[in-house]
Design an enzyme around this catalytic site. Structure first.
Site, PDB file in Angstrom:
ATOM      1  CE1 TYR A 185      -5.050 -48.512  39.951  1.00 56.81           C
ATOM      2  CE2 TYR A 185      -6.398 -46.666  38.939  1.00 56.81           C
ATOM      3  CZ  TYR A 185      -5.227 -47.218  39.343  1.00 56.81           C
ATOM      4  OH  TYR A 185      -4.154 -46.465  39.265  1.00 56.81           O
ATOM      5  CG  ASP A 230     -13.159 -43.106  41.193  1.00 54.58           C
ATOM      6  OD1 ASP A 230     -12.979 -42.689  40.363  1.00 54.58           O
ATOM      7  OD2 ASP A 230     -12.152 -44.174  41.744  1.00 54.58           O
ATOM      8  CE  LYS A 257      -7.997 -42.963  34.395  1.00 50.81           C
ATOM      9  NZ  LYS A 257      -6.589 -43.307  34.337  1.00 50.81           N
TER      10      LYS A 257
END
Length: 430
Positions: A157, A238, A265
């Site tokens: 993801y 990532d 985040k």
């Protein structure tokens, strides 16, 4: 034919409806103006998503008046919990004003704080989310390398436009992707042997996040670094989730440095945030003095996130992150023992983990692709009824607001679930 697992899930769902009538009403109203009643698909649960009215520490209060311990931490974005330092930074912006349409000192301070944390990052660009940052990093790699092909991994993801889980293809950006098995070095070697001069970059999570908290093996990441370097491709890591594993993220833990790093985040303290950065040579692609690419975004340097970011980086020092991840490692071991009666495994690293309704070991997403989703939903509803909130997919991410009492209670709730439903194990496909 209705089996016992259907009966147990039906009972749990019925109790959920009865306990949350206001959430049910709000969910119905939301469907009138939003498809499915939500604008963030991961928050939808069957029969409807729970609605939260407020939070104090690590405890959420639902609109129906229940108090539940938050083990999810907003899918790892809520690492800090509610901290006065973040609130103070926000109040400072409210006092000074926001939305200037100009640059300010806070963005430089935040950028410097990030550069000082990550050895492989000389310069950064800000975005509004990790999804956007991932997309910009890949576009940067394609531009710098002059190539188009992107190596990614099954179950990964990298934000909404680059998701490699079932059902995600219709919303995926139309790049030339080679989707390979995670932790499969031989598959990557074969791809580079056949298409090495076409590969712009390898985009990898050091731990599959949405794909089940499956850590990369050190040998796998080392091979990616060697192969990209040998073929003139870029390694894009990532670290939207894994940057919490140490001050320098998973790259520090594994001792491997990427060409481009993606962040997101929790660095925004709960506000919208994303960033991508790398070596001065790679990031020069955006330097106006060198005819750089145009990277727009009205809110890239929004005053709130820029002010909060500096406060967050000060709070998350090496000792704090070390204690948090050691606590997560202990919890993962305790959870695995608690889940033994139903044969569930717990995957993850540090303060992030996923409870999987299948036995281990798990090395790639395909190892758990065929599990019965009813077990996930039953676990979610059971734990919520006992006062503990995790993702329906079994994911949890610890925050600094959690206490030992919270975690002890969670282990007890997990153990009670396993003991109560041990007799249903025979109905789960193996």
């Amino acid at each position: 034919m209705t089996d016992s697992l259907d009966v147990a899930l039906g009972d749990a769902t019925r109790r959920y409806r009865e306990r949350n009538p206001k959430s049910a009403r709000l969910a119905r109203a939301a469907t009138e103006v939003m498809p499915g009643g939500n604008t963030r698909s991961v928050l939808h649960t069957e029969p409807f998503g729970i609605r939260v009215d407020g939070a104090e520490g690590a405890v959420l209060t639902t609109v129906d008046g229940d108090q539940v311990v938050d083990l999810l931490g907003d899918y790892s974005a809520g690492l800090l919990g509610r901290r006065p330092e973040v609130a103070e930074a926000v109040r400072g912006v409210l006092d000074r004003g926001w939305g200037y349409g100009a640059m300010g000192e806070p963005e430089t301070a935040f950028a410097r704080a990030l550069v000082e944390r990550f050895v492989s990052v000389d310069q950064v660009r800000f975005t509004n989310s990790g999804s956007e940052a991932d997309l910009m990093a890949v576009l940067t790699a394609r531009h710098v390398s002059g190539r188009d092909r992107v190596v990614v991994f099954d179950g990964a993801y990298h934000g909404g436009p680059m998701t490699f889980l079932p059902g995600s293809a219709p919303l995926r950006v139309p790049f030339d992707f080679a989707v390979l098995p995670y932790n499969d070095t031989a598959a990557v070697e074969a791809e580079f042997t056949s298409c090495g001069d076409e590969i712009a970059c390898v985009l990898v999570e050091p731990m599959l996040g949405a794909g089940g908290c499956i850590p990369a093996s050190p040998a796998f990441l080392s091979a990616l670094r060697s192969l990209t370097r040998a073929h003139g491709s870029l390694l894009v890591m990532d670290e939207v989730m894994t940057s919490r594993l140490a001050v320098g993220g998973a790259q520090q833990v594994y001792g491997i440095h990427a060409d481009l790093t993606v962040l997101g985040k929790y660095f925004g303290g709960g506000l919208s945030f994303g960033a991508f950065g790398g070596s001065r040579h790679v990031m020069a692609a955006f330097d106006p003095a060198q005819g750089g690419l145009t990277h727009g975004g009205t809110f890239n340097n929004n005053a709130f996130t820029m002010a909060v970011g500096s406060a967050v980086t000060e709070l998350l020092d090496a000792d704090t992150l070390k204690r948090l991840n050691e606590r997560g490692d202990r919890l993962r071991d305790q959870l695995a023992q608690a889940m033994a009666p139903v044969g569930f495994c717990v995957t993850g690293v540090g303060s992030m983990m996923t409870i999987r309704p299948a036995p281990g070991p798990v090395e790639r997403w395909s190892d758990i692709a065929g599990v019965d989703p009813r077990w996930r939903r039953l676990l979610f509803h059971d734990l919520l009824a006992r006062g503990y909130y995790i993702a329906e997919r079994g994911y949890l991410a610890l925050s600094l607001a959690l206490t030992e009492q919270h975690l002890d209670g969670f282990i007890a709730a997990a153990r009670a679930f396993a003991e109560e439903h041990a007799d249903l194990v025979a109905s789960r496909p193996r």
